[in-house]
Design a protein around this motif. Sequence first.
Motif, PDB file in Angstrom:
ATOM      1  N   GLY A  84      14.216  33.951  30.268  1.00 41.08           N
ATOM      2  CA  GLY A  84      14.286  32.634  30.885  1.00 41.08           C
ATOM      3  C   GLY A  84      13.110  32.422  31.809  1.00 41.08           C
ATOM      4  N   THR A  85      12.756  31.160  31.974  1.00 39.68           N
ATOM      5  CA  THR A  85      11.670  30.801  32.886  1.00 39.68           C
ATOM      6  C   THR A  85      12.123  29.639  33.757  1.00 39.68           C
ATOM      7  N   PHE A  86      11.795  29.724  35.030  1.00 39.56           N
ATOM      8  CA  PHE A  86      12.035  28.645  35.984  1.00 39.56           C
ATOM      9  C   PHE A  86      10.682  28.003  36.296  1.00 39.56           C
ATOM     10  N   PHE A  87      10.691  26.690  36.419  1.00 38.45           N
ATOM     11  CA  PHE A  87       9.465  25.932  36.674  1.00 38.45           C
ATOM     12  C   PHE A  87       9.644  25.014  37.877  1.00 38.45           C
ATOM     13  N   ALA A  88       8.550  24.815  38.609  1.00 31.45           N
ATOM     14  CA  ALA A  88       8.450  23.728  39.575  1.00 31.45           C
ATOM     15  C   ALA A  88       7.380  22.788  39.030  1.00 31.45           C
ATOM     16  N   VAL A  89       7.587  21.487  39.247  1.00 37.06           N
ATOM     17  CA  VAL A  89       6.698  20.472  38.690  1.00 37.06           C
ATOM     18  C   VAL A  89       6.375  19.457  39.776  1.00 37.06           C
ATOM     19  N   ALA A  90       5.106  19.043  39.849  1.00 38.74           N
ATOM     20  CA  ALA A  90       4.692  17.984  40.763  1.00 38.74           C
ATOM     21  C   ALA A  90       3.496  17.262  40.146  1.00 38.74           C
ATOM     22  N   ALA A  91       3.477  15.964  40.292  1.00 42.01           N
ATOM     23  CA  ALA A  91       2.361  15.133  39.821  1.00 42.01           C
ATOM     24  C   ALA A  91       2.034  15.392  38.347  1.00 42.01           C
ATOM     25  N   GLY A  92       3.077  15.626  37.548  1.00 38.04           N
ATOM     26  CA  GLY A  92       2.876  15.792  36.113  1.00 38.04           C
ATOM     27  C   GLY A  92       2.302  17.125  35.683  1.00 38.04           C
ATOM     28  N   ARG A  93       2.261  18.105  36.594  1.00 37.61           N
ATOM     29  CA  ARG A  93       1.740  19.429  36.276  1.00 37.61           C
ATOM     30  C   ARG A  93       2.756  20.491  36.703  1.00 37.61           C
ATOM     31  N   ILE A  94       2.698  21.635  36.024  1.00 38.27           N
ATOM     32  CA  ILE A  94       3.548  22.767  36.379  1.00 38.27           C
ATOM     33  C   ILE A  94       2.912  23.486  37.564  1.00 38.27           C
ATOM     34  N   THR A  95       3.689  23.622  38.643  1.00 40.85           N
ATOM     35  CA  THR A  95       3.155  24.243  39.858  1.00 40.85           C
ATOM     36  C   THR A  95       3.677  25.655  40.082  1.00 40.85           C
ATOM     37  N   ARG A  96       4.754  26.028  39.348  1.00 42.10           N
ATOM     38  CA  ARG A  96       5.279  27.390  39.443  1.00 42.10           C
ATOM     39  C   ARG A  96       5.897  27.777  38.117  1.00 42.10           C
ATOM     40  N   VAL A  97       5.634  29.031  37.711  1.00 44.14           N
ATOM     41  CA  VAL A  97       6.221  29.631  36.511  1.00 44.14           C
ATOM     42  C   VAL A  97       6.803  30.973  36.930  1.00 44.14           C
ATOM     43  N   THR A  98       8.129  31.124  36.780  1.00 44.97           N
ATOM     44  CA  THR A  98       8.811  32.369  37.133  1.00 44.97           C
ATOM     45  C   THR A  98       9.625  32.811  35.923  1.00 44.97           C
ATOM     46  N   THR A  99       9.209  33.901  35.292  1.00 49.12           N
ATOM     47  CA  THR A  99       9.868  34.359  34.073  1.00 49.12           C
ATOM     48  C   THR A  99      10.675  35.619  34.350  1.00 49.12           C
ATOM     49  N   HIS A 100      11.862  35.682  33.724  1.00 47.89           N
ATOM     50  CA  HIS A 100      12.739  36.841  33.870  1.00 47.89           C
ATOM     51  C   HIS A 100      13.227  37.305  32.506  1.00 47.89           C
ATOM     52  N   TYR A 101      13.238  38.609  32.327  1.00 49.03           N
ATOM     53  CA  TYR A 101      13.858  39.237  31.153  1.00 49.03           C
ATOM     54  C   TYR A 101      14.265  40.643  31.566  1.00 49.03           C
ATOM     55  N   ASN A 102      15.073  41.278  30.748  1.00 41.67           N
ATOM     56  CA  ASN A 102      15.591  42.599  31.055  1.00 41.67           C
ATOM     57  C   ASN A 102      14.598  43.655  30.558  1.00 41.67           C
ATOM     58  N   LEU A 103      13.785  44.167  31.466  1.00 47.35           N
ATOM     59  CA  LEU A 103      12.759  45.146  31.101  1.00 47.35           C
ATOM     60  C   LEU A 103      13.368  46.407  30.495  1.00 47.35           C
ATOM     61  N   GLN A 104      14.502  46.850  31.016  1.00 45.50           N
ATOM     62  CA  GLN A 104      15.131  48.052  30.467  1.00 45.50           C
ATOM     63  C   GLN A 104      15.575  47.848  29.020  1.00 45.50           C
ATOM     64  N   ASP A 105      16.046  46.656  28.684  1.00 44.59           N
ATOM     65  CA  ASP A 105      16.402  46.338  27.302  1.00 44.59           C
ATOM     66  C   ASP A 105      15.153  46.393  26.427  1.00 44.59           C
ATOM     67  N   TRP A 106      14.048  45.826  26.904  1.00 47.06           N
ATOM     68  CA  TRP A 106      12.807  45.859  26.135  1.00 47.06           C
ATOM     69  C   TRP A 106      12.362  47.304  25.918  1.00 47.06           C
ATOM     70  N   ILE A 107      12.403  48.139  26.954  1.00 43.98           N
ATOM     71  CA  ILE A 107      12.003  49.548  26.842  1.00 43.98           C
ATOM     72  C   ILE A 107      12.885  50.257  25.817  1.00 43.98           C
ATOM     73  N   ARG A 108      14.184  50.005  25.853  1.00 43.86           N
ATOM     74  CA  ARG A 108      15.095  50.602  24.877  1.00 43.86           C
ATOM     75  C   ARG A 108      14.701  50.169  23.454  1.00 43.86           C
ATOM     76  N   GLN A 109      14.371  48.906  23.281  1.00 43.52           N
ATOM     77  CA  GLN A 109      14.043  48.397  21.957  1.00 43.52           C
ATOM     78  C   GLN A 109      12.743  48.981  21.396  1.00 43.52           C
ATOM     79  N   VAL A 110      11.787  49.261  22.267  1.00 45.28           N
ATOM     80  CA  VAL A 110      10.515  49.822  21.781  1.00 45.28           C
ATOM     81  C   VAL A 110      10.526  51.348  21.765  1.00 45.28           C
ATOM     82  N   GLY A 111      11.681  51.907  22.122  1.00 42.39           N
ATOM     83  CA  GLY A 111      11.837  53.368  22.001  1.00 42.39           C
ATOM     84  C   GLY A 111      11.292  54.152  23.171  1.00 42.39           C
ATOM     85  N   GLY A 112      11.280  53.556  24.334  1.00 43.69           N
ATOM     86  CA  GLY A 112      10.748  54.244  25.517  1.00 43.69           C
ATOM     87  C   GLY A 112      11.753  55.143  26.174  1.00 43.69           C
TER      88      GLY A 112
END
Length: 134
Positions: A106-134
């Motif tokens: 998921g990503t959270f955004f802040a917007v002002a004057a028709g432009r994106i002013t903040r991008v905050t992305t979240h995902y489960n890093l441990q799930d990704w590590i498990r999936q790539v075999g780490g």
Amino acid sequence: MTGTEGLIRAYFDAFNAGDRPGMLALLAEDVAHDVNQGGREVGKDAFRAFLARMDDAYREHLTEIVVMVDGTGSRAAAEFVVEGEYLRTDAGLPAARGQRYRLPAGTFFAVAAGRITRVTTHYNLQDWIRQVGG
């Protein structure tokens, strides 16, 4: 569709098309980027460098994108699934061997004057590590 929803959808469309200049055109010059489980980077140049690092190590496509916008249009969120391939070992992470992964995010955004002013992305890093075999 609101202006903010269109802006966020254009951001994801550009991402999926590999159109990095198109993504950057949607950002404010002083965009704040909160990297998943990392720090905050500020400005388009920092975001451009982040995209280059990501493109070097990963090939990703986003699916099942759902965009939500608050009543003022100044905040938005998106939930999606990242379908990816790990191409090159990223610092501090398991070795890359072309592993494929499917990861809710998921990503959270802040917007002002028709432009994106903040991008905050979240995902489960441990799930990704498990999936790539780490």
